[in-house]
Design a protein around this motif. Structure first.
Motif: not given
Length: 443
Positions: A27-51
């Motif tokens: 979908e893209g969490v940038k759009f439509g007033g979507c809130g932050e999920s634990h996947w956003d913070t997980f991905a923002a932590t170095p080493g958790n997600v490729e690139r």
């Protein structure tokens, strides 16, 4: 005969040929007033997600949903399994985002206008960060939070959705994410894992009861089952294999359909389960109308030594996908028969996900993916073999419609029937999409 080896006429009338996606992945969490999920913070932590990639734009499905539904229709699929985003619907975990409900309203109406049967999944891993702050799946209150969210979504779209799954792949929600630490929230803690393993089931049962009270029916749960074989017949290897099977395949089915947990898993998890866990089975066993099975691959199991559960994995010996996953379609046949025989009985079963990651490239405006065509041909044959032996299979959903955000692997692993250029977001149907179209027109 089609390239996929089957015709529509070989399957029962009303059989659901479908494809699937999930909200955070496209979908893209940038759009439509979507809130932050634990996947956003997980991905923002170095080493958790490729690139360090995330779902900020993903496939921009939020804005391109009409084009994507056209691709489903034009391929001849009968059904679309989509998920609603908890973080979009309830950005702070409590208040409701009207834009989100409006979006899912339009999406479901768009399916119906195109003759596509809507299959909804209420949770596909995007827990609002505000609820993660309160302990997320380790907090017993998550069951009530999830029921409230489920009622909110289905009050808007439940009158037009054909089937509803509560939770997608509870093993990933609990074990992969709280014991192995591979998915959000990225914990490696046996106490957290045990509680998540229990609370995800309590949430499923609580939401199922809540939805039935609101008049919603045709409710199921989607489990992921992994094929496994011991590398040898030594007692310690067989014991590790039994523990892997219990944790991965038996725990959730046994709870929902038998009201018990397998002993091979309890030997390590019971000391860490919440007090009074046995009393929750009355809720966990809330009757379901169908069972979803996601199947992709198998592991060869070794005894890893060390502390419980001593589960290790040997190198693959069969053909592998771009993920390194072995291609073993016979396990799909076995699982369909085993699940119906041991747990769900005559209830309809849907293969809610099956597909493979490929090394897919756009070449002169086309995307050849012969390995995926072979993979699907062999797995459709395996499904048909199970049906011929009595498995009550009612649908088959190919994962995935689009190349998308593949969680900890970012955008590198491509599962789609449709290629997505993640710079331009242009969609290009792959050879496998054309093969599905050919098969679904035939017979």
């Amino acid at each position: 005969m089609s390239k996929l080896g089957f015709t529509r006429a070989e399957f029962p009338e009303g059989f659901a040929f479908g494809t699937a996606t999930s909200a955070y992945q496209i979908e893209g969490v940038k759009f439509g007033g979507c809130g932050e999920s634990h996947w956003d913070t997980f991905a923002a932590t170095p080493g958790n997600v490729e690139r360090a990639e995330d779902g900020w734009i993903a496939c921009d499905h939020y804005n391109r949903w009409e084009e994507d539904l056209d691709l489903i229709r034009d391929a001849g699929f009968d059904a679309y399994r989509f998920s609603t985003s908890w973080a979009r619907v309830m950005p702070d975990g409590e208040s409701v985002n009207g834009e989100a409900l409006d979006f899912y309203d339009r999406l479901v109406d768009g399916m119906l206008a195109r003759g596509i049967r809507p299959f909804a999944t209420l949770y596909h891993w995007d827990l609002p960060s505000a609820l993660a702050d309160k302990g997320g799946w380790t907090n017993r209150d998550v069951a009530a939070w999830f029921a409230d969210y489920s009622r909110t979504v289905m009050a808007r779209i439940g009158d037009r959705v054909e089937a509803t799954a509560t939770i997608n792949e509870p093993w990933c929600v609990a074990w992969l994410s709280h014991f192995m630490g591979i998915h959000a929230p990225g914990l490696r803690d046996i106490r957290a894992a045990a509680r998540a393993m229990h609370h995800v089931l309590l949430a499923h049962g609580t939401a199922t009861q809540a939805l039935r009270a609101e008049g919603i029916d045709n409710i199921g749960i989607v489990t992921n089952l992994e094929g496994s074989d011991p590398v040898d017949d030594r007692p310690e290897t067989l014991a590790a294999h039994a523990r892997n099977h219990a944790i991965y395949n038996e725990w959730f089915l046994s709870a929902v359909f038998k009201g018990e947990y397998p002993e091979a898993a309890l030997e390590g998890l019971e000391p860490h389960l919440p007090t009074g866990w046995q009393e929750d089975f009355a809720t966990i066993q809330a009757p379901v109308d169908w069972l979803g099975i996601n199947y992709y691959s198998r592991h060869r199991i070794v005894n890893a030594g060390g502390p419980w559960p001593q589960i290790g994995y040997a190198d693959a010996v069969e053909e592998t996908t771009a993920f390194g996953w072995e291609v073993t379609p016979h396990h799909l046949t076995n699982f369909l028969l085993w699940a119906s025989r041991e747990y769900s009985g005559d209830l309809p079963i849907h293969i809610t996900e099956n597909g493979m990651a490929g090394h897919d490239y756009l070449l002169d405006g086309e995307v050849p993916d012969p390995q995926r065509i072979k993979y699907l041909r062999d797995h459709f044959a395996a499904a048909k073999a199970a049906m011929d032996q009595g498995a009550p299979l009612a649908g088959y959903f190919v994962w995935s419609l689009l190349d998308n955000y593949e969680w900890a692997h970012g955008y590198d692993k491509r599962f789609g029937l449709v290629h997505v250029d993640f710079d331009t977001l242009e969609r290009t149907p792959k050879a496998s999409w054309h093969a599905m179209k050919e098969a679904l027109k035939s017979g």
